[in-house]
Design an enzyme around this catalytic site. Structure first.
Site, mmCIF file in Angstrom:
data_model
loop_
_atom_site.group_PDB
_atom_site.id
_atom_site.type_symbol
_atom_site.label_atom_id
_atom_site.label_comp_id
_atom_site.label_asym_id
_atom_site.label_seq_id
_atom_site.Cartn_x
_atom_site.Cartn_y
_atom_site.Cartn_z
ATOM 1 N N THR A 186 0.715 -1.198 0.014
ATOM 2 C CA THR A 186 0.155 0.241 0.382
ATOM 3 C C THR A 186 0.745 1.472 0.026
ATOM 4 O O THR A 186 1.869 1.573 -0.007
ATOM 5 C CB THR A 186 -1.048 0.085 0.741
ATOM 6 O OG1 THR A 186 0.051 -0.070 1.995
ATOM 7 C CG2 THR A 186 -1.440 -1.223 1.800
ATOM 8 N N TRP A 444 -20.874 15.834 9.727
ATOM 9 C CA TRP A 444 -20.071 16.041 8.550
ATOM 10 C C TRP A 444 -19.724 16.733 7.293
ATOM 11 O O TRP A 444 -20.778 16.962 6.633
ATOM 12 C CB TRP A 444 -19.467 14.459 8.180
ATOM 13 C CG TRP A 444 -19.171 13.673 9.723
ATOM 14 C CD1 TRP A 444 -19.599 13.897 10.776
ATOM 15 C CD2 TRP A 444 -19.545 11.892 9.533
ATOM 16 N NE1 TRP A 444 -18.890 12.934 11.840
ATOM 17 C CE2 TRP A 444 -18.636 11.397 10.496
ATOM 18 C CE3 TRP A 444 -19.000 11.301 8.175
ATOM 19 C CZ2 TRP A 444 -17.885 10.138 11.149
ATOM 20 C CZ3 TRP A 444 -18.176 9.588 8.479
ATOM 21 C CH2 TRP A 444 -18.006 9.264 10.197
HETATM 22 P P1 ADP Z 1 -3.491 3.986 0.442
HETATM 23 O O1 ADP Z 1 -4.992 3.785 0.204
HETATM 24 O O2 ADP Z 1 -2.172 3.615 0.366
HETATM 25 O O3 ADP Z 1 -3.411 5.286 -0.679
HETATM 26 P P2 ADP Z 1 -4.042 2.959 -2.774
HETATM 27 O O4 ADP Z 1 -3.840 3.262 -4.115
HETATM 28 O O5 ADP Z 1 -4.768 1.613 -2.568
HETATM 29 O O6 ADP Z 1 -3.508 3.097 -1.746
HETATM 30 O O7 ADP Z 1 -5.699 3.845 -2.293
HETATM 31 C C1 ADP Z 1 -6.882 3.438 -1.846
HETATM 32 C C2 ADP Z 1 -7.952 4.625 -1.910
HETATM 33 O O8 ADP Z 1 -7.427 5.689 -2.290
HETATM 34 C C3 ADP Z 1 -8.904 4.338 -0.947
HETATM 35 O O9 ADP Z 1 -9.364 3.808 -0.096
HETATM 36 C C4 ADP Z 1 -10.116 5.281 -1.490
HETATM 37 O O10 ADP Z 1 -9.785 6.174 -0.579
HETATM 38 C C5 ADP Z 1 -9.058 6.259 -2.322
HETATM 39 N N1 ADP Z 1 -9.713 6.351 -3.683
HETATM 40 C C6 ADP Z 1 -9.316 5.276 -4.641
HETATM 41 N N2 ADP Z 1 -10.185 5.362 -5.956
HETATM 42 C C7 ADP Z 1 -10.762 6.832 -5.542
HETATM 43 C C8 ADP Z 1 -12.343 7.489 -5.559
HETATM 44 N N3 ADP Z 1 -12.474 7.107 -7.558
HETATM 45 N N4 ADP Z 1 -12.324 8.342 -5.496
HETATM 46 C C9 ADP Z 1 -12.799 8.281 -4.743
HETATM 47 N N5 ADP Z 1 -11.809 8.008 -3.598
HETATM 48 C C10 ADP Z 1 -10.981 7.018 -4.265
#
Ligand code: ADP
Length: 541
Positions: A186, A444
């Site tokens: 991650t 929120w």
């Molecule tokens: P990290 O969790 O370490 O930042 P990831 O690439 O796994 O790495 O990121 C996942 C996170 O990215 C999700 O939990 C979410 O918060 C955000 N995310 C991914 N796609 C979207 C989207 N389309 N809209 C909003 N947030 C998103």
């Protein structure tokens, strides 16, 4: 009574075998680090993947051994994807944009035995090779004549020299479908990075899911350009899905600027591209400045962070490209949901369609989700009630690597750390990550909503909303804005832009103009960094 059907384990080798046998002449096109365009085919990729497997055997690399990459999207990376996993080892893609100390930490934690790197990352390899204590073999992804002699990395080999010594004949082993195949850490936006370890089964099922018509709708008629990097969550699984359907793949290498991407999209007749919003921002700016159109692009998958409605509008309405807004995360291989319209939406106005497209989408068969309150109680699907988003399914993480026994699951569900609503039609919308949500007076406020509105302002290039401590309301939102080059914008103009678009109490208290917003290694805004930068900031009295 058991069914009487063949019990065949799902495997990554079956994907490359299929692509070779049935779509062998389909092209794999790569812009190389060297700058030129390289052309290969699925058949050649399959041959060279077998050479990779023979090379790893020659080094006596055991099953499950980790083979790491520090590489852009390109044909050699693709060969490693298939050769490493199909021979029973684990491909461990490392994000080269991380700090070298983090790369060392990750490589040691994963106990990588081989490290393959693109020549643009030679300086990193030189810097880290002594600290990567488990790596026995260093491979530079280049031709023999491109390998400098004085790197200081003992035994450094050019990929082409290594492959040139190997046979293209190799019988893939029969593996249990739960065998580990790919590893991805991650981004580590919170604490040390943690590794998800995908299996052959989870990877193949995820590839099926991505290809479905209501998901990315992939077929043998597609040319797919993953701008999303192969070093971050397997380029959203596109290399596997492309092999599954026999699609052409087009790789951008290191050139991710608007002009380079546009040229590839046009020259290679790309029909589907995938990437994070920040990349598309550069592409759209290039189109606008040069008054260009897309002649082939039909769909674009946008995810990784929230896609601003202004971007969806630009692609859909100005350029005739359908935006597929997707949500996912490393722990989900990564695809969770994707937004496509239902039949009943087709007669809606463009404006109402946009409201659906901007949501992160509906469930994909195989991956279930629910939203719950602090006590784990499921919340209504009315588009208003929000809660923590929990997921489960065969391509969702069970445990992190080396943290076995400390399950992240709650009653079998993985808590994503995102906060979401779900409407009556089943469309999920992320309102925030739980740590970014702004809590004002017991209510929120969604930082994504605040950002989306600012991004719709014609003079705004980028916007980030964060909460600031407030003596009375706990927190109040402020919006940090980067204006477009040459544009002029006053605080009041930004604040008045919010009027009528959200409730008065949700309107940010202040606007902070900055030159740039810090972007992390995966192209997302780094709010932690932004908070550090604004640590001495005071809300207006
Ligand atoms: P990290 O969790 O370490 O930042 P990831 O690439 O796994 O790495 O990121 C996942 C996170 O990215 C999700 O939990 C979410 O918060 C955000 N995310 C991914 N796609 C979207 C989207 N389309 N809209 C909003 N947030 C998103």
């Amino acid at each position: 009574m058991l069914g009487l059907m063949q019990n065949q384990d799902l495997s990554i080798s079956s994907l490359i075998d299929f692509a070779q046998k049935h779509h062998g002449d389909v092209e794999i096109v790569s812009r190389r680090v060297e700058g030129d365009i390289h052309r290969s085919t699925w058949a050649t990729i399959a041959h060279r993947a077998r050479q990779v497997a023979n090379g790893l055997d020659q080094w006596n690399l055991g099953s499950g051994a980790r083979v790491a990459t520090l590489a852009w999207n390109g044909y050699r990376h693709l060969e490693l994807y298939f050769g490493v996993s199909s021979s029973g080892r684990v491909i461990h893609t490392i994000n080269p944009r991380l700090h070298p100390d983090q790369i060392v930490w990750i490589a040691n934690h994963a106990e990588d035995e081989v490290m393959c790197f693109d020549m643009s990352f030679l300086p990193i390899a030189k810097q880290i090779h002594e600290s990567c204590t488990t790596v026995k073999h260093w491979v530079a992804l280049c031709d023999a004549d491109k390998l400098p002699t004085d790197t200081g990395i003992p035994g450094l080999l050019s990929y082409e020299t290594w492959l040139g010594q190997q046979s293209t004949a190799y019988a893939w082993p029969t593996l249990d479908e739960n065998t580990a195949a790919c590893m991805c850490y991650t981004s580590g936006t919170t604490g040390h990075p943690k590794a998800a370890l995908y299996s052959h089964r989870s990877t193949v099922l995820h590839a099926y899911a991505c290809a479905l018509p209501d998901v990315m709708c992939l077929s043998a008629r597609d040319a797919i350009l993953p701008v999303v990097p192969m070093f971050h969550v397997s380029a959203w699984g596109l290399p596997y899905s492309a092999a599954m359907v026999g699609a052409k793949l087009v790789f951008p290498g290191a050139a991710l600027d608007g002009k380079s991407i546009y040229e590839l999209l046009e020259a290679e007749k790309v029909t589907l591209a995938a990437g994070v919003p920040t990349v598309w921002q550069m592409l759209l700016a290039h189109l606008k400045t040069n008054d260009l159109r897309f002649n082939h692009l039909k769909r674009t998958v946008i995810g990784g962070s929230a896609c601003p409605p202004a971007m969806i509008h630009a692609f859909n309405d100005l350029y005739g490209v359908e935006v597929l807004h997707a949500w996912g995360m490393t722990e989900l291989s990564p695809l969770g949901t994707l937004s496509t319209l239902k039949n009943k939406h087709l007669s809606l106005s463009d404006e109402d369609k946009l409201k659906i497209r901007m949501k992160q989408g509906r469930a994909i068969f195989g991956l279930d989700f629910k939203i719950v309150d602090d006590n784990g109680k499921e919340q209504a699907h009315d588009g208003k009630a929000y809660g923590d988003l929990w997921v489960k399914g065969p391509w969702v993480i069970q445990e992190y690597f080396k943290q076995e026994g400390a399950s992240p699951l709650i009653d079998g569900w993985f808590p994503t750390g995102d906060v979401a609503t779900v409407d009556a039609d089943g469309y999920m919308q992320i309102t925030d990550r739980s740590k970014d949500v702004i809590k004002s007076g017991g209510e929120w406020i969604s930082s994504i909503d605040i950002e989306n509105i600012a991004m719709a302002h014609p003079e705004v290039l980028m916007a980030a909303c964060i909460g600031m401590p407030h003596p009375k309301w706990d927190e109040r939102p402020i919006v940090v804005v980067v204006v477009k080059p040459g544009a002029k914008l006053e605080r009041e103009q930004v604040l008045s832009f919010y009027e009528g678009k959200i409730a008065k109490w949700q309107i940010p208290d202040d606007v902070v103009f900055v030159e740039a917003i810090p972007i992390g290694a995966t192209g997302k805004m780094l709010k932690t960094k932004l908070r550090e930068i604004l640590s001495t900031y005071q809300l207006p009295a």
